[in-house]
Structure formats: structure tokens, C-alpha cells
Design a protein around this motif. Structure first.
Motif, PDB file in Angstrom:
ATOM      1  N   ASP A  26       0.804  -1.211   0.000  1.00 40.17           N
ATOM      2  CA  ASP A  26       0.000   0.000   0.000  1.00 40.17           C
ATOM      3  C   ASP A  26       0.848   1.277   0.000  1.00 40.17           C
ATOM      4  O   ASP A  26       0.326   2.381  -0.033  1.00 40.17           O
ATOM      5  CB  ASP A  26      -0.927   0.021   1.226  1.00 40.17           C
ATOM      6  N   ILE A  27       2.177   1.129   0.011  1.00 37.71           N
ATOM      7  CA  ILE A  27       3.049   2.307   0.044  1.00 37.71           C
ATOM      8  C   ILE A  27       3.168   2.919  -1.340  1.00 37.71           C
ATOM      9  O   ILE A  27       3.513   2.235  -2.308  1.00 37.71           O
ATOM     10  CB  ILE A  27       4.443   1.942   0.580  1.00 37.71           C
ATOM     11  N   GLU A  28       2.893   4.196  -1.433  1.00 38.65           N
ATOM     12  CA  GLU A  28       3.015   4.918  -2.692  1.00 38.65           C
ATOM     13  C   GLU A  28       4.409   5.524  -2.823  1.00 38.65           C
ATOM     14  O   GLU A  28       5.135   5.236  -3.762  1.00 38.65           O
ATOM     15  CB  GLU A  28       1.964   6.027  -2.770  1.00 38.65           C
ATOM     16  N   ASP A  29       4.783   6.363  -1.907  1.00 38.20           N
ATOM     17  CA  ASP A  29       6.124   6.926  -1.933  1.00 38.20           C
ATOM     18  C   ASP A  29       6.646   7.046  -0.511  1.00 38.20           C
ATOM     19  O   ASP A  29       5.897   6.907   0.454  1.00 38.20           O
ATOM     20  CB  ASP A  29       6.158   8.285  -2.645  1.00 38.20           C
ATOM     21  N   MET A  30       7.947   7.262  -0.394  1.00 37.27           N
ATOM     22  CA  MET A  30       8.587   7.304   0.915  1.00 37.27           C
ATOM     23  C   MET A  30       9.484   8.529   1.001  1.00 37.27           C
ATOM     24  O   MET A  30       9.910   9.092  -0.029  1.00 37.27           O
ATOM     25  CB  MET A  30       9.393   6.029   1.171  1.00 37.27           C
TER      26      MET A  30
END
Length: 116
Positions: free
Chosen positions: A29-33
């Protein structure tokens, strides 16, 4: 999503450190960090961000010195910091933004101290 940052420590001016941030849980579910930092008595500030397509962005105060990268297979975010200066002293936090909601996650922070 849970984030665990590590790699902070004490370094002399001009030195280098690498910060790691391991992501667990619903990592799909991670889009960007990103990496943020908060110096004593100051607000938390964005340091660098890496987007899902691999593009990156940096705050002016770290451009040319810091490099953000991400190992998607291992779910690890990195921040290579070179040319550290005393003004880089702060607690560094990793951040992940959800691709499916407005949720944003932070790790517990790791302290970087740069001596002059």
C-alpha cells in the motif's frame, strides 16, 4: 505499515552516515517514501522524497550531499548522507504515504549528531 529507522549516530563534520528504514506490514500500500528531520526546538522538515516511479526530490539544504534510494524487493528506504555539517544534527524520521488513502506513516526516528 510499520517503519523502523536505524543508522544514526555521532559523526564529525564532513563525515558520512547511511540511514536505513525497514518497512513491514501492508507494504504493497506504500506509494512513496521520504525522510524528514527535526532539529531541537524546530519544526519537522522534509529532507528528501522518492516516488513510486523512482524519481526523487530534495530540500535545497541537502542537495548534492544526500541521496535517497529504495530497495522495493527488501522494502527498505535509505538515506546516504555525505558532507555532514553540525546544522544537519537532528532526529531523522522515515515516512511512507499510502496509495489507497490519505494515511501517512512515520517511524520512531534516529538521532544524527554532527560535531564541529
Amino acid at each position: 505499515v510499520q517503519l523502523q529507522a536505524s543508522g544514526g549516530g555521532l559523526v564529525q563534520s564532513g563525515g558520512s552516515l547511511r540511514l536505513d528504514c525497514a518497512a513491514t506490514g501492508n507494504t504493497a500500500d506504500i506509494e512513496d517514501m521520504a525522510w524528514y528531520r527535526q532539529a531541537p526546538g524546530k519544526e519537522r522538515r522534509l529532507v528528501a522524497r522518492i516516488f513510486s516511479v523512482g524519481s526523487t526530490g530534495y530540500a535545497d539544504f541537502v542537495k548534492g550531499r544526500f541521496t535517497i534510494s529504495r530497495d522495493n524487493a527488501k522494502n527498505v528506504l535509505y538515506l546516504q548522507m555525505n558532507g555532514l555539517q553540525p546544522e544537519d544534527t537532528a532526529v531523522y524520521y522515515c515516512n511512507a504515504r499510502s496509495r489507497s488513502s490519505a494515511d501517512s506513516y512515520y517511524g520512531q526516528g534516529t538521532l544524527v549528531t554532527v560535531s564541529s
